[in-house]
Write a protein that holds these residues in place. Structure first.
Motif, PDB file in Angstrom:
ATOM      1  N   VAL A 147      23.245  50.223  15.488  1.00 16.31           N
ATOM      2  CA  VAL A 147      24.554  50.851  15.754  1.00 16.31           C
ATOM      3  C   VAL A 147      24.697  51.674  13.822  1.00 16.31           C
ATOM      4  N   ILE A 148      25.916  51.970  14.354  1.00 15.05           N
ATOM      5  CA  ILE A 148      26.986  52.677  12.718  1.00 15.05           C
ATOM      6  C   ILE A 148      27.506  52.137  13.700  1.00 15.05           C
ATOM      7  N   LEU A 169      28.202  41.200  10.721  1.00 17.44           N
ATOM      8  CA  LEU A 169      27.712  40.583  11.702  1.00 17.44           C
ATOM      9  C   LEU A 169      26.848  41.470  12.803  1.00 17.44           C
ATOM     10  N   LEU A 170      26.939  42.599  12.748  1.00 12.59           N
ATOM     11  CA  LEU A 170      26.066  43.981  13.198  1.00 12.59           C
ATOM     12  C   LEU A 170      25.273  44.320  12.042  1.00 12.59           C
ATOM     13  N   SER A 171      24.901  43.726  11.549  1.00 11.42           N
ATOM     14  CA  SER A 171      23.536  44.048  10.608  1.00 11.42           C
ATOM     15  C   SER A 171      22.569  43.948  10.644  1.00 11.42           C
ATOM     16  N   ASP A 173      34.939  37.384  17.205  1.00 11.34           N
ATOM     17  CA  ASP A 173      33.929  37.191  18.724  1.00 11.34           C
ATOM     18  C   ASP A 173      33.229  37.966  18.861  1.00 11.34           C
ATOM     19  N   GLU A 174      32.217  36.947  18.256  1.00 11.02           N
ATOM     20  CA  GLU A 174      30.538  37.849  18.183  1.00 11.02           C
ATOM     21  C   GLU A 174      30.382  38.388  19.386  1.00 11.02           C
ATOM     22  N   GLU A 175      30.016  38.718  20.474  1.00 19.50           N
ATOM     23  CA  GLU A 175      30.031  38.023  21.809  1.00 19.50           C
ATOM     24  C   GLU A 175      30.403  39.934  22.062  1.00 19.50           C
ATOM     25  N   LEU A 177      37.932  42.489   7.615  1.00 21.20           N
ATOM     26  CA  LEU A 177      37.881  42.760   9.202  1.00 21.20           C
ATOM     27  C   LEU A 177      36.277  43.603   9.243  1.00 21.20           C
ATOM     28  N   GLY A 178      36.471  44.744   7.745  1.00 24.97           N
ATOM     29  CA  GLY A 178      35.291  45.495   8.514  1.00 24.97           C
ATOM     30  C   GLY A 178      34.047  45.227   7.437  1.00 24.97           C
TER      31      GLY A 178
END
Length: 195
Positions: free
Chosen positions: A149-150, A142-144, A109-111, A135-136
């Motif tokens: 964001v850490i 996704l967040l790269s 769920d990217e959003e 998952l990690g």
């Protein structure tokens, strides 16, 4: 131990990967699988787990917000989610946690993840999987591209895991309530980079 399955199956194009988090989600996930066009892999375990959702509504690719907060995003999936929920409640007076429970590893769920991560600036993923490829790793991918964001991952080290009682093994790797709570406290103290 099946600690590599998310990694293996999420690399196959077009395969949906499900990890229901309680008995109601298992029922909902089975119904969703039957309606889905295409291959689906679902991980379930043997031990009884508590019910955390009131009904069996399940939508492939949709996260469930279990706690709302702005200090730290915690993302979990599968049978560890009830323990994560207990850990978040344990530290609720210290850390303001936004807890997302994912019954689906692929697609993410990217959003929901990006919105929460941008609000908190800190993300902790928790899973019963090797630290590589699960998952990690998917959340890191996704967040790269999201600045400021850490991300930290609580999972099983990429090494052979000894046999033993389930509770002993989860405690050994910090995947019990106390271990998860300790990691949440530690993650909440990290400084978020500015700019």
């Amino acid at each position: 131990h099946s600690l590599e399955d998310y990694a293996l199956t999420r690399m196959i194009p077009g395969v949906v990967v499900l990890a229901p988090q309680d008995p109601a989600e298992i029922r909902g996930a089975v119904a969703a699988m039957l309606k889905h066009e295409g291959p689906v892999y679902m991980r379930i375990g043997n031990d009884p787990i508590p019910q955390i959702f009131p009904g069996d509504t399940f939508v492939i690719g949709q996260a469930k917000r279990l706690r709302e907060g702005s200090g730290l995003t915690v993302i979990s999936t599968g049978y560890v989610t009830p323990r994560v929920l207990d850990a978040v409640d344990l530290v609720s007076e210290e850390v303001d946690v936004d807890l997302l429970g994912l019954g689906t590893v692929v697609p993410l769920d990217e959003e929901a993840i990006i919105t929460s991560a941008m609000r908190t600036g800190r993300v902790l993923t928790v899973e019963e999987h090797y630290i590589r490829g699960g998952l990690g790793s998917a959340v890191c991918e996704l967040l790269s591209g999201v600045p400021g964001v850490i991300v930290d991952r609580l999972a099983v080290p990429h090494a052979y895991v000894p046999s033993g009682r389930y509770a002993e093994i989860t405690a050994r790797y910090g995947l019990d309530v106390d271990g998860i709570a300790a990691r949440i406290r530690s993650m909440a103290q990290l400084k978020v980079p500015v700019g």
